[in-house]
Design a protein around this motif. Structure first.
Motif: not given
Length: 147
Positions: A120-147
């Motif tokens: 999965a890919e993930v984008s993390v945003t935050a609202e800045e003091p001026d009211g604008d929303t900015e991307e603050v971090a991005v990431g990618r995770g790999s996850f083992r699936i156990f059925n």
């Protein structure tokens, strides 16, 4: 999610979060959950900020936790048996783009789910003091699936 509509999925995952010590400490909120998608929010709180240099900025570990959690839960929503399967992080990459001083919102989407690994890919945003929303971090995770 097989057997869940989006509202049911959000409520089910929020219940899981509320019962999880660390995630409930963060006041993590499930904003939406769908087939291969997840949006989580952590409200700004002084208890989650740095001290000294960068005082008031949300600690980077909070963004990393959001990327890990949102990514893993998004993978879970894409599984045929989302409740019965297990998901564990096997690789996590986080790139920090700028400091955050507001609520953090993570939007995750599944890249691919195979029989034993999901990504999965993930984008993390935050609202800045001026009211604008900015991307603050991005990431990618790999996850083992156990059925």
């Amino acid at each position: 999610m097989t057997g869940f509509d989006a509202d049911d999925a959000s409520a089910f995952i929020q219940s899981y979060v509320d019962d999880h010590g660390f995630l409930s400490f963060l006041d993590l909120d499930v904003e939406s959950a769908g087939d291969g998608e997840m949006t989580l929010r952590v409200p700004y709180d002084e208890k989650l900020t740095n001290h000294g240099a960068g005082e008031g900025n949300v600690h980077g570990g909070i963004a990393a936790t959001l990327i890990d959690t949102a990514g893993g839960l998004a993978v879970r929503t894409a599984l045929e048996e989302p409740v019965g399967a297990g998901v564990a992080t096997i690789d996590l990459n986080v790139s920090y783009l700028r400091p955050a001083r507001g609520d953090l919102v993570a939007d995750a989407s599944v890249v691919r789910v195979g029989s034993t690994v999901g990504v999965a890919e993930v984008s993390v945003t935050a609202e800045e003091p001026d009211g604008d929303t900015e991307e603050v971090a991005v990431g990618r995770g790999s996850f083992r699936i156990f059925n």
